[in-house]
Enzyme design. Structure first.
Site, mmCIF file in Angstrom:
data_model
loop_
_atom_site.group_PDB
_atom_site.id
_atom_site.type_symbol
_atom_site.label_atom_id
_atom_site.label_comp_id
_atom_site.label_asym_id
_atom_site.label_seq_id
_atom_site.Cartn_x
_atom_site.Cartn_y
_atom_site.Cartn_z
ATOM 1 N N CYS A 29 0.811 -1.229 0.000
ATOM 2 C CA CYS A 29 0.000 0.000 0.000
ATOM 3 C C CYS A 29 0.841 1.274 0.000
ATOM 4 O O CYS A 29 0.287 2.370 -0.049
ATOM 5 C CB CYS A 29 -0.960 -0.018 1.175
ATOM 6 N N HIS A 42 -2.803 7.389 2.252
ATOM 7 C CA HIS A 42 -3.313 6.073 1.865
ATOM 8 C C HIS A 42 -4.647 5.854 2.591
ATOM 9 O O HIS A 42 -4.800 6.216 3.756
ATOM 10 C CB HIS A 42 -2.301 4.997 2.272
ATOM 11 N N ASN A 97 -9.997 0.236 0.617
ATOM 12 C CA ASN A 97 -8.530 0.277 0.526
ATOM 13 C C ASN A 97 -8.109 -0.348 -0.812
ATOM 14 O O ASN A 97 -8.295 -1.537 -1.036
ATOM 15 C CB ASN A 97 -7.948 -0.512 1.711
HETATM 16 N N1 COA Z 1 -18.254 -7.320 11.182
HETATM 17 C C1 COA Z 1 -18.643 -7.590 12.436
HETATM 18 N N2 COA Z 1 -17.777 -7.936 13.418
HETATM 19 C C2 COA Z 1 -16.483 -7.998 13.078
HETATM 20 C C3 COA Z 1 -16.015 -7.746 11.791
HETATM 21 C C4 COA Z 1 -16.964 -7.404 10.820
HETATM 22 N N3 COA Z 1 -16.628 -7.123 9.543
HETATM 23 N N4 COA Z 1 -14.676 -7.879 11.769
HETATM 24 C C5 COA Z 1 -14.294 -8.220 13.008
HETATM 25 N N5 COA Z 1 -15.407 -8.297 13.796
HETATM 26 C C6 COA Z 1 -15.455 -8.625 15.204
HETATM 27 C C7 COA Z 1 -14.292 -9.481 15.665
HETATM 28 O O1 COA Z 1 -14.566 -10.827 15.406
HETATM 29 C C8 COA Z 1 -14.253 -9.158 17.115
HETATM 30 O O2 COA Z 1 -15.253 -9.898 17.750
HETATM 31 P P1 COA Z 1 -14.984 -10.514 19.223
HETATM 32 O O3 COA Z 1 -14.716 -9.332 20.105
HETATM 33 O O4 COA Z 1 -16.246 -11.228 19.506
HETATM 34 O O5 COA Z 1 -13.783 -11.398 19.059
HETATM 35 C C9 COA Z 1 -14.669 -7.688 17.172
HETATM 36 O O6 COA Z 1 -15.360 -7.426 15.958
HETATM 37 C C10 COA Z 1 -13.525 -6.722 17.318
HETATM 38 O O7 COA Z 1 -12.548 -7.061 16.365
HETATM 39 P P2 COA Z 1 -11.279 -6.195 16.189
HETATM 40 O O8 COA Z 1 -10.376 -6.815 15.169
HETATM 41 O O9 COA Z 1 -10.694 -5.900 17.535
HETATM 42 O O10 COA Z 1 -11.893 -4.843 15.605
HETATM 43 P P3 COA Z 1 -11.218 -3.441 15.448
HETATM 44 O O11 COA Z 1 -11.956 -2.427 16.189
HETATM 45 O O12 COA Z 1 -9.719 -3.518 15.612
HETATM 46 O O13 COA Z 1 -11.491 -3.138 13.886
HETATM 47 C C11 COA Z 1 -10.324 -3.242 11.795
HETATM 48 C C12 COA Z 1 -11.018 -4.028 12.891
HETATM 49 C C13 COA Z 1 -9.824 -4.234 10.768
HETATM 50 C C14 COA Z 1 -11.355 -2.328 11.147
HETATM 51 C C15 COA Z 1 -9.155 -2.400 12.382
HETATM 52 O O14 COA Z 1 -8.370 -3.200 13.228
HETATM 53 C C16 COA Z 1 -8.257 -1.827 11.309
HETATM 54 O O15 COA Z 1 -8.693 -1.016 10.522
HETATM 55 N N6 COA Z 1 -6.976 -2.210 11.301
HETATM 56 C C17 COA Z 1 -6.032 -1.691 10.335
HETATM 57 C C18 COA Z 1 -6.281 -2.358 9.006
HETATM 58 C C19 COA Z 1 -5.456 -1.797 7.914
HETATM 59 O O16 COA Z 1 -5.170 -0.630 7.886
HETATM 60 N N7 COA Z 1 -5.078 -2.667 6.974
HETATM 61 C C20 COA Z 1 -4.429 -2.335 5.770
HETATM 62 C C21 COA Z 1 -3.103 -1.735 5.934
HETATM 63 S S1 COA Z 1 -2.474 -1.220 4.415
#
Ligand code: COA
Length: 360
Positions: free
Chosen positions: A120, A287, A317
């Site tokens: 990215c 990004h 993304n």
């Molecule tokens: N819908 C519903 N629930 C979801 C879900 C979805 N699409 N994705 C994850 N969950 C759930 C998980 O299973 C977890 O459930 P649990 O508490 O029962 O285990 C809960 O939501 C929290 O998950 P978590 O991963 O802690 O969520 P978060 O607040 O960190 O958000 C992202 C997840 C992916 C949105 C966030 O971590 C993020 O944006 N990370 C960076 C990603 C990124 O930038 N990637 C590319 C880099 S180039």
């Protein structure tokens, strides 16, 4: 003097996928996705190839198709491109390169082509590398002229940087933690060395080891048994025959932590190298991985969030193409005009990160 962006284009696939549609595939909802990511829809390349998307973005950047932005009036001749650099994770073929396929489609008959794998951060790595090559070539051409001899290296005056991505091919559509985040598309800029303009003011790139595999996708060239394997070694053979995981995997929270600190660190470094203050930048073009990451960076920089371009709501993304698409939308919508300073920042698998400041 410097590397000036003289054209910009983008291309998004026709098929728009809503959060509600994803809710029919995996256990998720629009109410979960929007506040955590800022994404409402993404465009998915059901029919378009990377070449289709990249060529359309390139033709728009050249002013040969409607919808692009050009610094000056008039189309740019594809034959005037000396090089095409394509940051991509998802080329249509292992070879020819994605850049070479785009070259053929747009008629860039004089361009030398290669792809760049930097996930990215492609927007920053692509444009920063193009800038370095243009600057090195300008010095080579000047030295050759002074000495009355031919340049020692390929003369480079115009480079097309075109990031074309189909993340939909790397996404596990059963994994709700990742499939909601990504989209497909392409973004392009034509960069030209000019003696009478600033263009690129600074760039900064860095790599951090991803020892914990927080952002990872196994090679498309999966391991398979070779005729030279010790076939009698059952364990080795079983390991070689185990199917490799074709999908991207991500530790969301760890990536979030990396992204927020990398983005701010890279922006500060690019500002410092250009001797700019945060206020000097008309528009930050980050990004687009998560709107919360962008808001965090704006807050850390003490900037109002309106100074940060956000397109993730309708693109998701799109890896290395994200910020180039965001830049194109800012130029077309006249949020940026000639003379303004923009700052692009990226981060991603590798772990790569970087930022570059440039005068439009
Ligand atoms: N819908 C519903 N629930 C979801 C879900 C979805 N699409 N994705 C994850 N969950 C759930 C998980 O299973 C977890 O459930 P649990 O508490 O029962 O285990 C809960 O939501 C929290 O998950 P978590 O991963 O802690 O969520 P978060 O607040 O960190 O958000 C992202 C997840 C992916 C949105 C966030 O971590 C993020 O944006 N990370 C960076 C990603 C990124 O930038 N990637 C590319 C880099 S180039």
């Amino acid at each position: 003097m410097g590397s000036v962006i003289i054209g910009s284009g983008k291309s998004l696939p026709a098929r728009i996928v809503t959060n509600d549609e994803l809710g029919q595939i995996v256990d998720t909802t629009d109410e979960w996705i929007v506040p955590r990511t800022g994404i409402h829809t993404r465009a998915i390349a059901v029919h378009e190839t990377g070449t289709d998307l990249g060529a359309e973005a390139a033709l728009r950047a050249l002013g040969q198709a409607e919808g692009g932005w050009q610094r000056e009036e008039g189309a740019i001749d594809a034959a005037s491109l000396d090089m095409i650099i394509c940051p991509t994770l998802t080329p249509d073929a292992a070879f020819p390169s994605q850049a070479a396929l785009i070259r053929e489609r747009i008629g860039a008959v004089n361009a030398v082509c290669y792809d760049m794998s930097c996930a990215c951060s492609g927007c920053v790595y692509g444009t920063s590398t193009a800038d370095m090559l243009l600057a090195a070539s300008a010095a080579d051409i000047a030295a050759a002229k002074a000495a009355g001899r031919p340049p020692r290296r390929n003369p480079l005056r115009r480079i097309l940087v075109v990031a074309a991505e189909r993340l939909s091919r790397l996404v596990d559509w059963d994994d709700r933690a990742t499939c909601i985040l990504f989209g497909d598309g392409a973004g392009a800029v034509v960069m030209e060395w000019r003696e009478d303009a600033d263009g690129m003011l600074s760039s900064y790139m860095e790599n951090t080891d991803d020892a914990d595999h927080v952002l990872w996708c196994d090679s498309a060239f999966c391991d398979r048994p070779l005729p030279f394997d010790a076939v009698s070694d059952e364990a080795a053979r079983a390991a070689a025959e185990a199917p490799c995981d074709p999908y991207m995997r991500m530790a969301g929270q760890a990536v979030f932590k990396f992204a927020t600190s990398a983005m701010v660190r890279c922006i500060e470094e690019a500002l410092s190298r250009a001797q700019l203050s945060p206020e000097d930048v008309t528009l930050y073009v980050p990004h687009q991985a998560n709107e919360r990451i962008i808001r965090y960076a704006a807050k850390k920089m003490g900037m109002p969030s309106e100074r940060f371009q956000v397109t993730i709501d309708h693109t998701g993304n799109v890896s290395g193409a994200s910020a180039l698409i965001a830049l194109n939308e800012a130029l077309v919508e006249e949020k940026l005009a000639v003379g303004d300073i923009a700052l692009m920042a990226g981060f991603g698998g590798g772990l790569t990160a970087g930022a570059c400041a440039f005068r439009i």
